[in-house]
Structures are given as C-alpha cells and as structure tokens.
Motif scaffolding. Structure first.
Motif, PDB file in Angstrom:
ATOM      1  N   VAL A 249       0.925  -1.100   0.051  1.00 19.02           N
ATOM      2  CA  VAL A 249       0.151  -0.106   0.032  1.00 19.02           C
ATOM      3  C   VAL A 249       0.918   1.150   0.016  1.00 19.02           C
ATOM      4  O   VAL A 249       0.697   2.267  -0.567  1.00 19.02           O
ATOM      5  N   ALA A 250       1.944   1.217   0.710  1.00 19.31           N
ATOM      6  CA  ALA A 250       2.641   2.378   0.855  1.00 19.31           C
ATOM      7  C   ALA A 250       3.600   2.678  -0.490  1.00 19.31           C
ATOM      8  O   ALA A 250       3.749   4.136  -0.632  1.00 19.31           O
ATOM      9  N   ILE A 251       4.017   1.767  -1.275  1.00 22.73           N
ATOM     10  CA  ILE A 251       4.728   2.195  -2.123  1.00 22.73           C
ATOM     11  C   ILE A 251       3.840   2.928  -3.472  1.00 22.73           C
ATOM     12  O   ILE A 251       4.382   3.871  -3.805  1.00 22.73           O
ATOM     13  N   PRO A 252       2.658   2.520  -3.756  1.00 27.67           N
ATOM     14  CA  PRO A 252       1.769   3.207  -4.698  1.00 27.67           C
ATOM     15  C   PRO A 252       1.581   4.780  -4.072  1.00 27.67           C
ATOM     16  O   PRO A 252       1.437   5.558  -4.942  1.00 27.67           O
ATOM     17  N   LEU A 253       1.121   4.681  -2.703  1.00 28.94           N
ATOM     18  CA  LEU A 253       1.047   6.227  -2.314  1.00 28.94           C
ATOM     19  C   LEU A 253       2.120   6.940  -2.320  1.00 28.94           C
ATOM     20  O   LEU A 253       1.958   8.145  -2.528  1.00 28.94           O
ATOM     21  N   PHE A 254       3.340   6.349  -2.203  1.00 29.75           N
ATOM     22  CA  PHE A 254       4.443   7.299  -2.079  1.00 29.75           C
ATOM     23  C   PHE A 254       4.588   7.661  -3.647  1.00 29.75           C
ATOM     24  O   PHE A 254       4.934   8.955  -3.742  1.00 29.75           O
ATOM     25  N   GLY A 255       4.640   6.933  -4.518  1.00 32.56           N
ATOM     26  CA  GLY A 255       4.577   6.992  -5.972  1.00 32.56           C
ATOM     27  C   GLY A 255       3.805   8.199  -6.591  1.00 32.56           C
ATOM     28  O   GLY A 255       4.246   9.057  -7.165  1.00 32.56           O
ATOM     29  N   ILE A 256       2.426   7.975  -5.922  1.00 31.92           N
ATOM     30  CA  ILE A 256       1.451   8.995  -6.413  1.00 31.92           C
ATOM     31  C   ILE A 256       1.818  10.411  -5.765  1.00 31.92           C
ATOM     32  O   ILE A 256       1.703  11.427  -6.442  1.00 31.92           O
ATOM     33  N   GLY A 257       2.107  10.605  -4.552  1.00 31.63           N
ATOM     34  CA  GLY A 257       2.551  11.300  -3.845  1.00 31.63           C
ATOM     35  C   GLY A 257       3.597  12.146  -4.525  1.00 31.63           C
ATOM     36  O   GLY A 257       3.598  13.538  -4.517  1.00 31.63           O
ATOM     37  N   VAL A 258       4.722  11.620  -4.837  1.00 29.62           N
ATOM     38  CA  VAL A 258       5.817  12.020  -5.574  1.00 29.62           C
ATOM     39  C   VAL A 258       5.374  12.880  -6.965  1.00 29.62           C
ATOM     40  O   VAL A 258       5.765  13.948  -7.232  1.00 29.62           O
ATOM     41  N   ALA A 259       4.460  12.057  -7.530  1.00 22.33           N
ATOM     42  CA  ALA A 259       4.095  12.697  -8.916  1.00 22.33           C
ATOM     43  C   ALA A 259       3.149  13.887  -8.684  1.00 22.33           C
ATOM     44  O   ALA A 259       3.232  14.962  -9.606  1.00 22.33           O
ATOM     45  N   ALA A 260       2.289  13.817  -7.520  1.00 23.64           N
ATOM     46  CA  ALA A 260       1.276  15.042  -7.321  1.00 23.64           C
ATOM     47  C   ALA A 260       2.332  16.226  -6.992  1.00 23.64           C
ATOM     48  O   ALA A 260       2.168  17.167  -7.205  1.00 23.64           O
ATOM     49  N   VAL A 261       3.306  15.909  -6.232  1.00 19.98           N
ATOM     50  CA  VAL A 261       4.281  16.990  -5.664  1.00 19.98           C
ATOM     51  C   VAL A 261       4.693  17.707  -7.084  1.00 19.98           C
ATOM     52  O   VAL A 261       5.191  18.954  -7.106  1.00 19.98           O
ATOM     53  N   LYS A 262       5.355  16.796  -8.067  1.00 21.84           N
ATOM     54  CA  LYS A 262       5.820  17.300  -9.338  1.00 21.84           C
ATOM     55  C   LYS A 262       4.823  17.663 -10.268  1.00 21.84           C
ATOM     56  O   LYS A 262       5.244  18.077 -11.195  1.00 21.84           O
TER      57      LYS A 262
END
Length: 178
Positions: free
Chosen positions: A34-47
């Motif tokens: 669960v953490a890996i996709p949320l982290f990836g989406i969070g990084v993409a949203a920040v960018k």
C-alpha cells in the motif's frame, strides 16, 4: 514466513496471478504494497503531474499488491479476481469525481465575465453543466460506497485460513517445502 521472505516472494512474483499465497505472505507484504503506490502518487502529485499520470503510476506500482491479493483469495478457495474488483469501482469513482470538479470549474469560469447578466452561457448552460455535475458527484459517491462494501468483503476473505490440501489453484503453501 518472515517479513523479508514475504517481500522477496511478492517481488519475485510481481505480476504472477496464478497459484496461492499464505496469510503471512499477504499480511507481511500488505503495508509495503500500500505504501509504495501512495508514495509514488504523492511524488508525482508534488511534481505537478496530471491526474491521469498519477493514476497510471499508482496502477503500475500497485501490481504486486494485486497479485498477492489474487493469490491469497485463491488460497482460501475463492475467486481471486474479487481482490481486484473493488479497485475498479475506486478508479471509476475517482474519474467521476475528477469530472465533477472539472464541470464545477467550467461553471465558475463561465460566470467570471459579466457579459450578459446571467453569464455568457445563460440559463441553459447552468442547467446542462449543473445537472451533469450533480450526476457526476452522485456517481462518485455511489461508486465509493460500492468500493467500501466490496473491499471489506475482499479483506475479510483474506483473513480466512487456507483451504486444506491442494485446490484448483495449486498446492497449499503451508504444505509445500520451498
């Protein structure tokens, strides 16, 4: 099975949807899955990535969790793809919510310029876009409720013990020596 074994097994079977996964394998991997996709989406949203790009990144990164979830349900003797079905409802709900936000933005921008007294689109514009926005919001809410009920069922099935002996999906992971 230890945490390290579970992680190693799940990443080795990244997109393997056949076979069975034990309860410890699923539950040791679940937090990281669960953490890996949320982290990836969070990084993409920040960018400042677009909504579609964030969904695609999340879809790719959640594959190991889907695979181990399907194998886990198959271990209990249930249809494995019921683990993935709730996420289809979640995806459609997110798309409906995005559509409603875009319709709301369109309506507010239409009334930013006071050309005619009721905005440049007139009453017809408000009725059409407002109705479409209400339908999109209702669809998003309904899909969210369906997601919650179906994901609860899938998680509950993941709590069940393994079906003893081999089943149609393969041998019991507790009875197989590595």
């Amino acid at each position: 099975m230890t945490f390290t074994d579970a992680i190693r097994t799940c990443f080795r079977k990244y997109v393997t949807f056949s076979g069975r996964a034990s309860r410890p394998e699923f539950w040791w991997f679940f937090p990281l899955g669960v953490a890996i996709p949320l982290f990836g989406i969070g990084v993409a949203a920040v960018k400042d990535a677009s909504f579609l790009v964030c969904l695609m990144i999340g879809g790719v990164l959640i594959m190991p969790l889907f695979a181990v979830g399907v194998r886990r349900l198959q271990d209990t003797g249930a249809y494995g793809w019921d683990a993935v079905k709730p996420w289809g409802f979640a995806f459609c709900g997110l798309v409906a919510a995005d559509i409603s936000v875009r319709l709301y933005s369109t309506i507010t921008l239409a009334f930013a310029s006071p050309t005619p007294p009721d905005g440049p689109g007139g009453l017809g514009f408000v009725v059409i876009y407002g109705s479409a926005m209400c339908v999109a919001v209702a669809a998003a809410f309904l899909l969210f409720v369906i997601f919650l009920s179906s994901v609860t069922n899938a998680v509950g099935q993941c709590l069940c013990p393994s079906e003893p002996g081999p089943n149609r999906y393969g041998p019991n992971p507790h009875e197989v020596t590595p």
